[in-house]
Design an enzyme around this catalytic site. Sequence first.
Site, short mmCIF file in Angstrom:
data_model
loop_
_atom_site.label_atom_id
_atom_site.label_comp_id
_atom_site.label_asym_id
_atom_site.label_seq_id
_atom_site.Cartn_x
_atom_site.Cartn_y
_atom_site.Cartn_z
N GLU A 89 63.47 20.94 53.59
CA GLU A 89 63.52 19.69 52.84
C GLU A 89 64.30 19.92 51.55
O GLU A 89 64.06 20.90 50.85
CB GLU A 89 62.12 19.18 52.44
CG GLU A 89 61.26 18.65 53.56
CD GLU A 89 59.93 18.10 53.04
OE1 GLU A 89 59.79 17.91 51.80
OE2 GLU A 89 59.02 17.88 53.84
N GLU A 146 59.69 5.53 52.00
CA GLU A 146 58.37 5.40 52.63
C GLU A 146 57.42 4.75 51.63
O GLU A 146 56.93 5.38 50.71
CB GLU A 146 57.86 6.77 53.08
CG GLU A 146 58.77 7.43 54.11
CD GLU A 146 58.36 8.86 54.42
OE1 GLU A 146 57.37 9.06 55.15
OE2 GLU A 146 59.04 9.77 53.91
N LYS A 154 53.60 6.09 50.56
CA LYS A 154 53.31 7.41 50.01
C LYS A 154 52.68 7.25 48.63
O LYS A 154 53.20 6.51 47.78
CB LYS A 154 54.58 8.26 49.93
CG LYS A 154 55.19 8.58 51.28
CD LYS A 154 56.31 9.59 51.17
CE LYS A 154 55.78 10.99 51.06
NZ LYS A 154 56.84 12.01 51.16
N GLU A 162 58.07 9.31 44.80
CA GLU A 162 57.56 9.64 46.14
C GLU A 162 58.00 8.63 47.19
O GLU A 162 58.12 8.96 48.36
CB GLU A 162 56.03 9.73 46.11
CG GLU A 162 55.49 10.96 45.44
CD GLU A 162 55.88 12.23 46.18
OE1 GLU A 162 55.66 12.30 47.40
OE2 GLU A 162 56.43 13.14 45.55
#
Length: 464
Positions: free
Chosen positions: A265, A321, A324, A330
């Site tokens: 990542e 997303e 999250k 985030e």
Amino acid sequence: MTMKAVFGFTFCLLLSFSCALMPNNLGINYGRVGNNLPSPYQTIQLLRSMSIKNVKIYDANPDILTILSGKNIRVSIMVTNEQISTIATNQSLADQWVQQNILAHYPSTKIRFVLVGNEVFTIQDMQLWVHLVPAMRNIKQSLRTNNIHNIKVGTPLAMDALESSFPPSSGKFRSDIPVNVIISLLRFLNRTRSFFFLDAYPYLAWSADPTRVGLDFALLQGGNATYVDPSSGLVYNNLLDQMVDSVVFAMRRVGFEDVRVVISETGWPHAGDIDQPGANAYNAATYVSNLVTKMMADPPIGTPARPGVEIPTFVFSLFDENQKPGPGTERNWGILDNRGRPVYEVDFTGINPLNNSTTEMPRPVNNEPYKGRIWCVAVNNTGLVELGRALDYTCGQGSGTCDELAPGRGCYEPVSVVAHASYAFSSYWAKYRSSGASCYFGGLAVQTTIDPSHESCLFPSVLV
């Protein structure tokens, strides 16, 4: 040209892809912690139109693996943290997991890696740490039993697996992680010729101390900004190389010189909270573009400690997303939004160091740390039922969080769910931010620099 072909060609233009195939060592993370994302089928179509050849998911979703059948996309799947202990202690359960999640799809679905757990050393669970390598061994044994030898087994670890990472030559694994756990992990990776999977985020290191770490250094801009490791003498021109090499030196320190590294990542957020500097589309496009150029170089560049060594890399992430938890960043790492549209343009072919579209972006104004007061208030267009539940929960935590909302107290008026929730959110966040609380509240709150206080009510705030 068919409509499908037109869509693919147009999408490649939008993302500044030439539609040349991405190299085998570059991929993307496909997380699904959101309630507004494209379906798996639509997502795989997007990946194909973008010519992405590698994708990493955070489970072994059967729908995704079925859709990938016959597609020229290699997938990395994951044993979740919750499954580790049962698989570690029962070979038959490991066999069952392999049967259901690999044999049911392989080889028509190109499974490349099985990753056991996700950042397990970030979780303070000694039993989980001890069970990690036995679970990896059981999965590998099951693969061997089924005559599958080309799927590597590993586990992604965050930078917090290290006790020391700067300078890179001081790299050392955390002392609270038992030495036998680290040694058994590296021995397994070395013996099976697998990889050390590293989640490395220069953004997190830079944003934690933006006055001491140069932004260009974190964005892989190179240039004249260099750092010389005083012990090794190695010269660094970017923060990512420092992070990777700190792991290389940590492995050397315990006797493992040759375990290869995969960056499982890395990325840069394109948006975040007021108190999160540098989270903008300009920086995100810059970082990812520079990353692609670096990782697609031919011959490979490697790092100062391992020059010329190829580093397979997965960009984080495909989508934003929205579910999250935690700080605003985030939820804002995606190169695509929830409709599959580019958040920013980037050349994934590696031909152009930086797409010309970034020159048209407004220069970021939030690269310097914000200094001042911040409040946490309710989002105005939020449903009152959800907001009421969040208000009840927040006030139910006690500690005087909502005392001023009682009848007759200063913040009782105006009597509305939105007004009371805004006070409760600000009060709770101000009280518990230092313990890790965020101004999120399930998507019902947002940070503001506008003081919501009124004549009789002083809203608590955070001073940064």
